[in-house]
Design a protein around this motif. Structure first.
Motif, PDB file in Angstrom:
ATOM      1  N   GLU A 193      11.126  -4.163  12.713  1.00  6.93           N
ATOM      2  CA  GLU A 193      12.115  -5.197  12.367  1.00  6.93           C
ATOM      3  C   GLU A 193      11.403  -6.512  12.046  1.00  6.93           C
ATOM      4  N   ARG A 235      17.826  -8.227  -1.171  1.00  3.46           N
ATOM      5  CA  ARG A 235      17.106  -6.945  -1.345  1.00  3.46           C
ATOM      6  C   ARG A 235      18.096  -5.800  -1.546  1.00  3.46           C
ATOM      7  N   GLU A 251       8.542  -6.931  10.786  1.00  5.66           N
ATOM      8  CA  GLU A 251       7.986  -6.860   9.419  1.00  5.66           C
ATOM      9  C   GLU A 251       9.053  -7.232   8.397  1.00  5.66           C
ATOM     10  N   GLU A 252      10.275  -6.713   8.618  1.00  4.64           N
ATOM     11  CA  GLU A 252      11.381  -7.023   7.687  1.00  4.64           C
ATOM     12  C   GLU A 252      11.680  -8.525   7.715  1.00  4.64           C
ATOM     13  N   ILE A 299      19.487  -6.519   8.576  1.00  3.27           N
ATOM     14  CA  ILE A 299      18.694  -5.286   8.486  1.00  3.27           C
ATOM     15  C   ILE A 299      19.624  -4.071   8.361  1.00  3.27           C
ATOM     16  N   ASN A 300      20.705  -4.063   9.141  1.00  4.48           N
ATOM     17  CA  ASN A 300      21.629  -2.933   9.051  1.00  4.48           C
ATOM     18  C   ASN A 300      22.351  -2.901   7.702  1.00  4.48           C
ATOM     19  N   LEU A 334      27.055  -0.340  13.019  1.00  6.75           N
ATOM     20  CA  LEU A 334      27.621   0.322  11.847  1.00  6.75           C
ATOM     21  C   LEU A 334      28.593  -0.639  11.157  1.00  6.75           C
ATOM     22  N   ARG A 353      23.769   1.671   0.650  1.00  5.54           N
ATOM     23  CA  ARG A 353      24.281   2.726  -0.246  1.00  5.54           C
ATOM     24  C   ARG A 353      25.666   3.207   0.188  1.00  5.54           C
ATOM     25  N   SER A 354      25.934   3.187   1.483  1.00  6.85           N
ATOM     26  CA  SER A 354      27.285   3.578   1.901  1.00  6.85           C
ATOM     27  C   SER A 354      28.246   2.385   1.857  1.00  6.85           C
ATOM     28  N   LEU A 379      21.078  -3.930   4.896  1.00 14.04           N
ATOM     29  CA  LEU A 379      20.067  -3.410   3.968  1.00 14.04           C
ATOM     30  C   LEU A 379      19.955  -1.887   4.097  1.00 14.04           C
ATOM     31  N   ASP A 380      19.869  -1.416   5.340  1.00 16.59           N
ATOM     32  CA  ASP A 380      19.724   0.025   5.568  1.00 16.59           C
ATOM     33  C   ASP A 380      20.950   0.803   5.083  1.00 16.59           C
ATOM     34  N   GLN A 381      22.132   0.188   5.247  1.00 18.15           N
ATOM     35  CA  GLN A 381      23.373   0.932   4.979  1.00 18.15           C
ATOM     36  C   GLN A 381      23.967   0.620   3.605  1.00 18.15           C
ATOM     37  N   LYS A 436       9.075 -10.650   5.810  1.00 16.97           N
ATOM     38  CA  LYS A 436       9.295 -10.570   4.349  1.00 16.97           C
ATOM     39  C   LYS A 436      10.527 -11.388   3.954  1.00 16.97           C
ATOM     40  N   ARG A 462       9.876 -15.143   4.045  1.00 16.71           N
ATOM     41  CA  ARG A 462       8.998 -15.416   2.902  1.00 16.71           C
ATOM     42  C   ARG A 462       9.823 -15.536   1.628  1.00 16.71           C
ATOM     43  N   ILE A 471      18.447  -2.871  -4.548  1.00 12.83           N
ATOM     44  CA  ILE A 471      18.525  -1.426  -4.307  1.00 12.83           C
ATOM     45  C   ILE A 471      19.665  -0.791  -5.101  1.00 12.83           C
TER      46      ILE A 471
END
Lengths: 203, 551
Positions: free
Chosen positions: A24, A114, A26-27, A82-83, A63, A89-90, A85-87, A30, A33, A118
């Motif tokens: 996390e 970001r 690391e995310e 972060i969630n 969720l 597509r749904s 970003l991860d989610q 970025k 930055r 995607i």
């Protein structure tokens, strides 16, 4: 002036220090930055948030749905980011996603930026009087560039914008007509010698 | 005939990576190739009689100028230290983007000699410092001032007048971020500006020693012979600071190793080698023997490796000169297979480097592929499934999964960042404090942990949902998706085990820099030499491409 590399490293280390995992962190490095690169106050907001986080409780939403309500505390913008970003597509199918309370909303923006890259769609973000257009992670347009971003956002709204032209058909036709002035009228002989000429198209 | 790329499970083991040698792909050699037609100039030479003051060198082509600003300082012997805790050095350097103004030179005079506690700007690209090898430097000054050339035996033993103790770039201490300059054609290769700095520092050491000798005895002094200069390089003391770099830059590591592996594969696939190619290979090999015999180290570990290498190479030379028929089809493939069968890792990798020498047409296009836009591969593909991730791990980390991390010996050490110098360190977790602040460099252990959890998780679960409950494994989840596309991106070894020799990680990186004569001073730091035998700036326009072996 601090380099973006220093901003990334220090944000990453500070994030680990306040309890995020290395992945996390690391995310987050970025993300800060990116905010600083785009001219937003990433370091200022992150520092403020981490100092408040010591004594104040923030909500972690795992969720994400279309409408997200926190009854008590403000959502942590980083876990949310972060969630998201991860989610993404749904989440894309919802078109509009709402959060009633987001702390330090600026910190969430680079994750949304970001996300925009995607899915290949622009994302519009609104809260209070602030408005942002996230352009496929190439840039962020905003009416808030030189002002402080609110610490808390009530009614944070994310709109995923379908890919469509930003101009009218009339404007396009008019401009296209002007562009035609660079074309040259073909003679009959040049038409006969063009690609595919002399062959039967039914072969 | 198609040759397969070598197996990452073998090549990426630390003992193999720690046996790598410089080659035509090495950054200092590709730097010289790239800058050979640039104009070299000494723009300022303002040293006092003791050699203290400011010197500027530049490389120029069309509108582009890179300037090295050198600040030579007076320090006492007690202040001189190669250790990272040092605060003063004989000389400090920065590579400035363009021609520095007077105010730039003055601004940097206050910052560059302070190194890590100074502040640089986006106009500076790299930063470094160096100390004299006092014994050699004073000897050379003394001899030159008397009109004599120095004792070659002493010079050969050390190999340089100065050694750098750190070279910084890419945004450190305010230096320019890589993204500002990444589209410049001439630096489309890793560490090119760091190589430029070191190369120009080498010239500074010659000019300074000549200058001091001249002042010492204006009537009798002579200049250091150019042939002697050519055979001197720049030393470097390197500690653990370099080791995490190769773990933290997986796609870059892949691109370095992949270039070498692709070159080797293509060379092994050559059906008939030309007489010229065979000649270059044999000559390089024969001439390289002196690089081994002049390789001095007090390290028992390295001495053993050198002796074994020398013995192996001599046997290999006898084999190719007396028994091997280069007229045979696929000669380099046969040589390679023979080496695999008969020789040690150090020897195999030494000869692999040598095989690259004759094949510019294969090697040069690969040099352009050795950089990496790492951000492109940073985002985790969270729409993939747990099953996908598990399959990747089982395929790409098969050796890692065999390590038993229940055993103390396999997780004995940990990596951390020191508070006083913000430098990476390596320590025993059972004897020293701080393992709770461990850096995420124990990739093997964490991959194994990730795999164990994946085994207990539903195959169809997507990674976005998996990460909600397993945020602590996010860093290795990212890496696993990277290695799927980049097979050489990961060290296939345990970096925290009892038997780890950290300098193997340094050696890998230094071999790609083009370093020679690795001289381990412990298992955690070593000395090396760079640019020894390299052409001088005045000879850059037309130099022997195989200078490493022919100097």
């Amino acid at each position: 002036m601090k380099s973006l590399s220093e901003i990334d490293t220090t944000s990453k280390r500070a994030s680990k220090a306040v309890g995020f995992s290395w992945g996390e962190a690391e995310e987050i490095g970025k993300s800060i930055r990116l905010l600083e690169l785009f001219g937003f106050q990433g370091i200022k907001n992150l520092n403020h948030y981490y100092n408040l986080k010591i004594n104040q409780k923030f909500e972690n939403l795992s969720l994400i749905k279309a409408n997200n309500i926190s009854k008590n505390n403000y959502y942590c913008p980083i876990t949310l980011g972060i969630n998201f970003l991860d989610q993404i597509r749904s989440l894309e199918k919802y078109k509009q996603i709402k959060f009633n309370k987001v702390a330090f909303p600026l910190l969430m923006l680079s994750f949304l930026s970001r996300s925009s890259e995607i899915i290949g769609k622009k994302i519009n973000v609104r809260f209070d009087d602030a408005e942002f257009l996230l352009n496929l992670n190439v840039n962020i347009a905003s009416n808030l560039l030189n002002n402080d971003c609110p610490i808390n956002a009530d009614n944070f709204e994310v709109n995923i914008i379908d890919n469509k032209d930003n101009f009218s058909e009339e404007d396009w036709k008019s401009l296209y007509k002007i562009s035609e002035q660079t074309f040259v009228e073909e003679t009959d002989s040049s038409k006969q010698g063009a690609a595919g000429a002399g062959l039967t198209d039914n072969d | 005939m198609k040759v397969q790329l070598r197996d990452p499970n073998i090549i990426m083991k630390l003992s193999r990576l720690g046996s790598f040698h410089q080659s035509k792909l090495s950054f200092l050699r590709s730097f010289l190739d790239e800058f050979k037609d640039w104009e070299f100039k000494n723009d300022l030479f303002d040293l006092d009689e003791n050699g203290f003051g400011t010197v500027i060198y530049s490389f120029k082509k069309k509108d582009r100028v890179y300037s090295l600003i050198c600040y030579a300082n007076n320090i006492s012997d007690e202040e001189r230290s190669d250790r990272v805790i040092a605060t003063k050095w004989d000389a400090a350097f920065t590579l400035h983007d363009g021609i520095p103004s007077k105010s730039d030179i003055e601004r940097l005079r206050n910052e560059v000699p302070r190194q890590e506690v100074g502040r640089l700007s986006y106009k500076e690209l790299t930063l470094s410092r160096a100390n004299k090898s006092v014994r050699v430097f004073n000897h050379v000054v003394d001899r030159l001032s008397k009109g004599q050339q120095p004792d070659l035996e002493l010079l050969n033993k050390v190999g340089y007048l100065y050694r750098t103790t750190a070279v910084y770039g890419s945004g450190k201490f305010g230096l320019a971020d890589r993204f500002r300059i990444k589209n410049r054609e001439e630096i489309n290769g890793p560490f090119r500006l760091e190589m430029m700095l070191v190369y120009l520092v080498r010239q500074f050491t010659f000019d300074q020693v000549n200058h001091i000798a001249k002042f010492k005895s204006p009537k009798t002094a002579v200049k250091l012979d150019n042939r002697i200069c050519k055979n001197l390089g720049i030393g470097n003391s390197t500690g653990l600071g370099m080791a995490p770099f190769i773990v933290n830059h997986p796609t870059l590591l892949n691109n370095w190793i992949m270039s070498r592996e692709v070159a080797l594969k293509e060379i092994r696939e050559i059906k008939k080698a030309s007489p010229e190619e065979i000649k270059i290979f044999k000559e390089s090999l024969r001439n390289s023997i002196k690089n081994i015999t002049s390789w001095n180290t007090e390290s028992e570990y390295q001495q053993k490796k050198i002796n074994s290498l020398l013995d192996n190479i001599q046997k290999f030379l006898r084999f190719i000169e007396k028994k091997f028929n280069f007229e045979t089809d696929y000669p380099f493939n046969r040589i390679y297979l023979w080496l695999e069968e008969n020789k040690c890792e150090e020897c195999i990798e030494y000869v692999v480097s040598m095989m690259l020498e004759p094949f510019d047409d294969i090697v040069k296009p690969l040099i352009r592929k050795m950089s990496s836009d790492e951000d492109q591969y940073f985002t985790i593909p969270t729409d993939r499934t747990v099953e996908d991730l598990r399959i990747i791990i089982e395929k790409r980390y098969s050796n890692i999964l065999k390590i038993n991390f229940e055993k103390k010996e396999n997780y004995k050490n940990f990596w951390f960042i020191s508070k006083n110098k913000e430098e990476p360190r390596y320590a025993d977790r059972f004897e020293e404090n701080g393992s709770d602040l461990e850096q995420p460099l124990a990739i093997a252990r964490d991959i194994k942990k990730l795999h164990e959890i994946l085994l207990k998780t539903k195959n169809s679960l997507t990674i976005d949902k998996f990460l909600i409950e397993n945020a602590d494994l996010r860093h290795v989840t990212r890496r696993a998706f990277i290695i799927e596309k980049f097979p050489y991106s990961e060290i296939q070894d345990n970096t925290i085990g009892e038997k780890v020799i950290p300098i193997d990680m340094l050696r890998l990186k230094l071999s790609f820099f083009g370093a020679l004569k690795f001289d381990p001073r412990s298992d955690k730091w070593l000395r090396i030499c760079m640019f020894q035998g390299a052409p001088l700036p005045k000879d850059l326009k037309n130099f022997d491409p195989h200078w490493v072996y022919n100097s």
